[in-house]
Scaffold this motif. Structure first.
Motif, mmCIF file in Angstrom:
data_model
loop_
_atom_site.group_PDB
_atom_site.id
_atom_site.type_symbol
_atom_site.label_atom_id
_atom_site.label_comp_id
_atom_site.label_asym_id
_atom_site.label_seq_id
_atom_site.Cartn_x
_atom_site.Cartn_y
_atom_site.Cartn_z
ATOM 1 N N ARG A 59 0.803 -0.956 -0.098
ATOM 2 C CA ARG A 59 -0.443 0.048 -0.199
ATOM 3 C C ARG A 59 0.503 0.826 0.503
ATOM 4 O O ARG A 59 0.672 2.205 -0.043
ATOM 5 N N TRP A 67 -4.787 5.582 2.412
ATOM 6 C CA TRP A 67 -4.922 4.799 0.897
ATOM 7 C C TRP A 67 -6.347 4.865 1.336
ATOM 8 O O TRP A 67 -7.033 5.523 -0.229
ATOM 9 N N ALA A 71 -7.681 6.031 -2.593
ATOM 10 C CA ALA A 71 -8.784 5.034 -3.484
ATOM 11 C C ALA A 71 -10.057 5.505 -3.514
ATOM 12 O O ALA A 71 -10.974 5.175 -4.820
ATOM 13 N N VAL A 77 -4.488 6.987 -11.762
ATOM 14 C CA VAL A 77 -2.750 7.441 -11.280
ATOM 15 C C VAL A 77 -1.960 7.544 -12.006
ATOM 16 O O VAL A 77 -2.024 6.323 -13.492
ATOM 17 N N THR A 103 0.923 -2.742 -7.222
ATOM 18 C CA THR A 103 0.688 -1.382 -6.416
ATOM 19 C C THR A 103 0.084 -0.746 -6.306
ATOM 20 O O THR A 103 -1.293 -0.493 -5.950
ATOM 21 N N LEU A 107 -4.001 0.190 -6.324
ATOM 22 C CA LEU A 107 -4.718 1.213 -6.035
ATOM 23 C C LEU A 107 -5.769 2.294 -7.533
ATOM 24 O O LEU A 107 -7.279 2.193 -6.375
ATOM 25 N N THR A 110 -9.199 0.041 -6.931
ATOM 26 C CA THR A 110 -10.256 -0.079 -5.132
ATOM 27 C C THR A 110 -10.883 2.256 -5.438
ATOM 28 O O THR A 110 -10.137 2.275 -5.985
#
Length: 564
Positions: A59, A67, A71, A77, A103, A107, A110
């Motif tokens: 994370r 986080w 998210a 991103v 990772t 993200l 999520t």
């Protein structure tokens, strides 16, 4: 890329920086931007939230709250973090370059779904013998990739392709070699491209290659940001490699820049470069020495040098659709600022007046001088050689180097030697010196030494005037001569004889004999075109000023006009 993203969108950016705390992360980001001559203002800081973290940790090393916030708040991103090291193995780079990318994909998936823009690399094609590097072409066979870096970028892109197949919007942006900024010259001192360019210019040798897939960082950044900000561009692969340079391109660019280079095969070039770096160590190029001594890095370089030209059809279409500047070859002009900065930092070496001249020609003048305030009746002549170390010298300084002799019995019975001499072309950019009608075309400044060791100076000027004797204006030189540290004691005029002007300064131009016949012709034509343009501009200026005066454009309104 960070500042381009802020400049071309109204986004607020969360920036993950590896550091112990928020203050340290903010300071590190600011220091990095400043090191590349980029601004770090209060307005920029207002639009950035700096988060301390580590892409190698679960994370990203963030708290659960951080986080969760990212998210559910992020719109996109962008993964730019990577360990770029051609000496470390795959296992050493896996955490940063593969697990870190996964990772970021986690993200992106999520909370609310958001696209992932992954900065990959053309290295995913770095297989010896690969035949094409198109944006949709199959990647290299992983077992044929040599370096751990290539393998890690390949693994990350393959994994993200699977995520794309399962519904995640993933855009892969693949730069090739990233050159310095075309306007500021800023570059990454530890980048292999910077090291190789420095070595080419410093040692005047180039390893034989097929193509160099490289583009300046400002173009790469701008196009990457355009893809990130354009939803219709998401979910595809882009090669941000610009227009490939061929070996002929590089050799010609450097030759026209006054840096004639010798082409060697890869093994010979590597051995020669290592020997030079060992004999004259350059601390800033220490990383290049380590790369050239690594068996793995050698295979990597071999694959790069033998690879095909990268194809960027989709990127070119995106650039055209968005009205961005199209890709241009990263040539000598685009590299100029970077090469200057490399030289300032001790990595590269620019042409110098003590080097073998790139181009030269003779100039002889004859005339008379006399004491200040008296008639000029004593013969004075000059036999000079005018030369340039490179066309860079003209573009940067508009200056020509001078050597030769001055014969002036009023100074010394023996000829005086030119210890240092310079000629500036249009030194005042055409600013008039006398009532707007007397413009400097050329300015000579010579430091002279007589046979007894005495030092003298000579200042000479060619002027443009609004008269019909244009041919004489280009040949007549008004001169002042004085002992070093003292005012002028002699004044006069010397003139280039009409019969020698064309013979010496046009037909008599000499070019570095190491150049090919085609390169010599190009050098002569480039010099004549440049000098002719500068002289034309200089000669036109006083006539334009005279015409303005004749039209009375600045006249004082008459009494009748004043009361209208």
């Amino acid at each position: 890329m960070l500042l381009d993203l802020l400049r071309h969108s109204d986004a607020h950016v969360y920036c993950l920086v590896r550091a112990a705390g928020e203050a340290a992360a903010t300071e590190r980001l600011g220091a990095q931007l400043r090191s590349y001559k980029l601004p770090w203002s209060s307005e920029i800081r207002r639009r950035i939230t700096v988060l301390p973290g580590d892409i190698r940790r679960p994370r990203l090393g963030l708290t659960d709250e951080q986080w969760h916030t990212l998210a559910h708040e992020l719109d996109s991103v962008v993964g730019v973090a990577a360990a770029v090291d051609f000496l470390r193995g795959y296992q050493s780079l896996r955490g940063s370059n593969v697990l870190g990318a996964l990772t970021l994909a986690e993200l992106a998936a999520t909370g609310r779904p958001k696209p992932l823009h992954h900065i990959s690399s053309i290295a995913v094609f770095n297989e010896v013998g690969i035949t094409s590097m198109g944006e949709d072409d199959p990647l290299a066979h992983v077992d044929r990739l040599i370096s751990g870096y290539d393998q890690s970028k390949w693994a990350a892109e393959v994994a993200l392709r699977r995520a794309r197949d399962h519904g995640l919007v993933v855009t892969a942006l693949r730069p090739g070699g990233i050159g310095g900024h075309t306007r500021t010259g800023a570059y990454n001192p530890q980048d292999l491209s910077s090291g190789l360019i420095s070595a080419f210019g410093r040692f005047r040798t180039v390893p034989a290659f097929r193509y160099l897939n490289a583009a300046p960082v400002d173009w790469v950044s701008r196009v990457a940001v355009a893809a990130i900000c354009e939803p219709d561009a998401w979910g595809f692969d882009y090669n941000l490699t610009g227009v490939p340079n061929t070996l002929d391109d590089v050799v010609r660019d450097m030759a026209l820049g006054g840096m004639h280079v010798r082409v060697q095969d890869w093994d010979e070039w590597r051995t020669d470069a290592l020997a030079r770096l060992e004999a004259e160590p350059v601390p800033e190029l220490g990383f290049l020495s380590r790369v050239l001594q690594s068996p793995t890095a050698l295979k990597l370089c071999e694959a790069t040098l033998q690879g095909p030209a990268a194809d960027a059809e989709r990127t070119d279409a995106l650039v055209a659709a968005l009205g961005l500047p199209p890709a241009a070859r990263y040539d000598a002009q685009a590299q100029l600022k970077t090469f200057e900065k490399l030289a300032d930092d001790g990595l590269a070496r620019l042409p110098h007046k003590d080097d073998q001249p790139y181009l030269w020609f003779a100039e002889t003048t004859e005339g008379t001088v006399g004491p200040v305030g008296a008639a000029a009746e004593t013969p004075c002549s000059m036999a000079l050689t005018l030369s340039i170390a490179s066309m860079y010298q003209l573009v940067k300084e508009r200056r020509v180097d001078v050597t030769g002799e001055v014969t002036c019995p009023a100074v010394h019975p023996e000829p005086l030697t030119v210890e240092r001499g310079d000629v500036w072309v249009r030194p005042e950019e055409g600013i008039p010196l006398q009532h707007g009608l007397r413009h400097q075309l050329l300015r000579y400044r010579l430091r002279l030494r007589d046979a007894d060791g005495g030092l003298w100076w000579l200042e000479g000027r060619k002027y443009a005037r609004a008269r019909r004797d244009l041919w004489r204006q280009t040949r007549a030189l008004t001169v002042e001569i004085g002992r070093e540290g003292e005012a002028a004691s002699l004044l006069g005029e010397v003139v280039v004889p009409a019969d020698s002007y064309v013979r010496d300064q046009i037909d008599g131009i000499k070019v570095d004999p190491r150049l090919s016949g085609q390169e010599k012709r190009a050098a002569k034509l480039t010099w004549l075109a440049w000098f002719g343009l500068e002289m034309g501009r200089g000669l036109l200026a006083p006539f334009a000023r005279a015409a303005a005066d004749l039209l009375d454009l600045r006249r004082t309104p008459t009494l009748t006009e004043h009361h209208r």
